[in-house]
Motif scaffolding. Sequence first.
Motif: not given
Length: 659
Positions: A631-633, A624, A556-557
């Motif tokens: 951002t990956w979940r 993504d 996410t960063n």
Amino acid sequence: MRFAHFEERDGRQPSLSAFGWERRSAQATRTVRELNLDTLRYQPGYGSDVDTWRARWLQAWDVEAVTRGFFETYKRVFEEVEPMMTGVRGDRRLFAQRLFNRLLFIRFLEKKGWLHFDSNHPEDRDPGYLSRLFNAARRGNENFFRDRLFWLFFRGLGNTAGLDDGGPGGGRDLGFLRERRGDVPYLNGGLFEQEDVDDFEGHVEIPNEAFERIINGLFYRYNFTVTESAPDDVEVAVDPEMLGKVFEELVTGRHDTGSYYTPRPIVSFMCREALKGYLGGQEALVDRHDAGAISVPEARELLGRLADIRVVDPACGSGAYLLGMLYELFTLTKLLDTRAEQATARDDYNRKLDIIQNNLYGVDLDPFAVNVARLRLWLSLVVEYQGDDPPPLPNLDFKIEVGDSLLAPAPKPVTAADMFREERVQKFVDMKRRYMRPGAAEGFDKSGLRREIEGLRREIAAGVVAGAHIQGFDWRVDFAEVFEGALGGFDVVLANPPYISTKHGFGTGAARSLLRSTYTTARGQFDAYSLFLERAIQLLAPGGHYAYIVPKPVLTNSSMKPIRRLLAEYAVLAIGDPGLAFSAHVEPIVLVGCKTYSAAQRVQIVRNLGSYDAQHTQALRREDLVTDAGTWRSARPALPSLRQHTKYRALGELLSVVR
């Protein structure tokens, strides 16, 4: 006497946990009495509450209770003993760790019955070799370190006969040596070589009180087993994995460098995921150790593939992933040998030795981490040898090496036809194998062969970049055999890399400039683990697989966007949440991926993202992976974590698999 607990598991071999003792060593049962047997005591107050009975009884097979107790005792004893050492000219802490490593190895070897010190004294009814040797020194008013251990370490375990007539302590006859240290085998391997001036006779003084605390207050307080437990087979005792845990968590302060010990079930899971990728599936074989559906020709083909696999951990620490992969490859090759109707082709000792020699590589910046990794591999070999005259241990200097994995250039495969280089590389490989497996110790010039290998290494390095000074571990030279040909590279890269910002770990100036020129992800405020992920891509052969456990912010960063973009260019196969917290600030996830240059394969992987069962995972968003890798979940928060599951099967429920 043995106490065993079986647990059935759907579709898999039952797990087994056990503890016990031998009649001849019933005195050394303190761990069993304090931590195991007491929980089996019948409690009438439970009435008919079977669940309460069972919960209490199962504590008897809780290996973590032994682990915690050993950790606490080891740390206390180490901190008490270190200040007692006088005359140390080098690093006192490192010298103390070296001494503890050597003594721990001897304590494990006692279980094989290869160390003999005869004594008819009444207090020596306990068969423990170290205990007998220590008691003999005390009765003779001797200093145990100077008068006994010196001869054991450097004129026994680390010397073919101890009869050399040069250097301190040389020129002694065999009768004198047997009186000092009994009958012990020559083990080779480097553990009992005199590393520096502190190892030579008469320099360091350690009082007997220190060894009273080490031997009786630590080693003989706990039950030891030389067998390193497997995910499905646990001995509730101190096993060789403790060496890694003690090193990582208690002794060297590696948490200060962002290094954390990976639990064994997660190591096993990551190794198996990588192997399934390498073998193109084979879930039944790899996950359940079921070879029933494999034909004889298929078994032989799979054996050939496993014989060729090249696995590396570029941040190997104390060797958790090397030992994990050794166990998986050993188990699979043994199953397939049976299926291929060649079960007697190799005994277990040589099967493991072949895997260590041909399939495993490791690098770490910390020399003591490397020493512990080698130590654990030696112990894994020792347990398989059947007989009273063990062969010398293999030299692992050119397999598990000390170096900075990140600073050297990317190890591109050598594709140009260069007969001179090919000849040199083949000679390099042959000489390293001779060095590793010297055969008969007599007549083997270890130092001379090492000088030849170093000279040949310089020749190969000069052919890669003439006159260039390479910082860090030069993969394309030191492991030249891996990067030969267009398909050169490793088949599997496994790691739990350091979790540190390069702002703190690499300083500024030349080192950071070098990193920026070597890595596309070294932009802005970057972290070491993102560089290790890019290095994995650089190290892999086409089609090779990586399995990393890294901090969750990589998903996410915004500063991690370069590494997400790079990984999405290839194939991200799985993202999992193992449900661990290494500290209040570090929550990890598992990444599994493949280095493929096939656009068709990448499209297929992306297409499958939206169709995965939403009840068990949240797939990565398609856009993504194919656009900016924003951002990956990760796996859904509602999934059970490993903290609530002690068995390997839970890991399969935690993964967000997208292949």
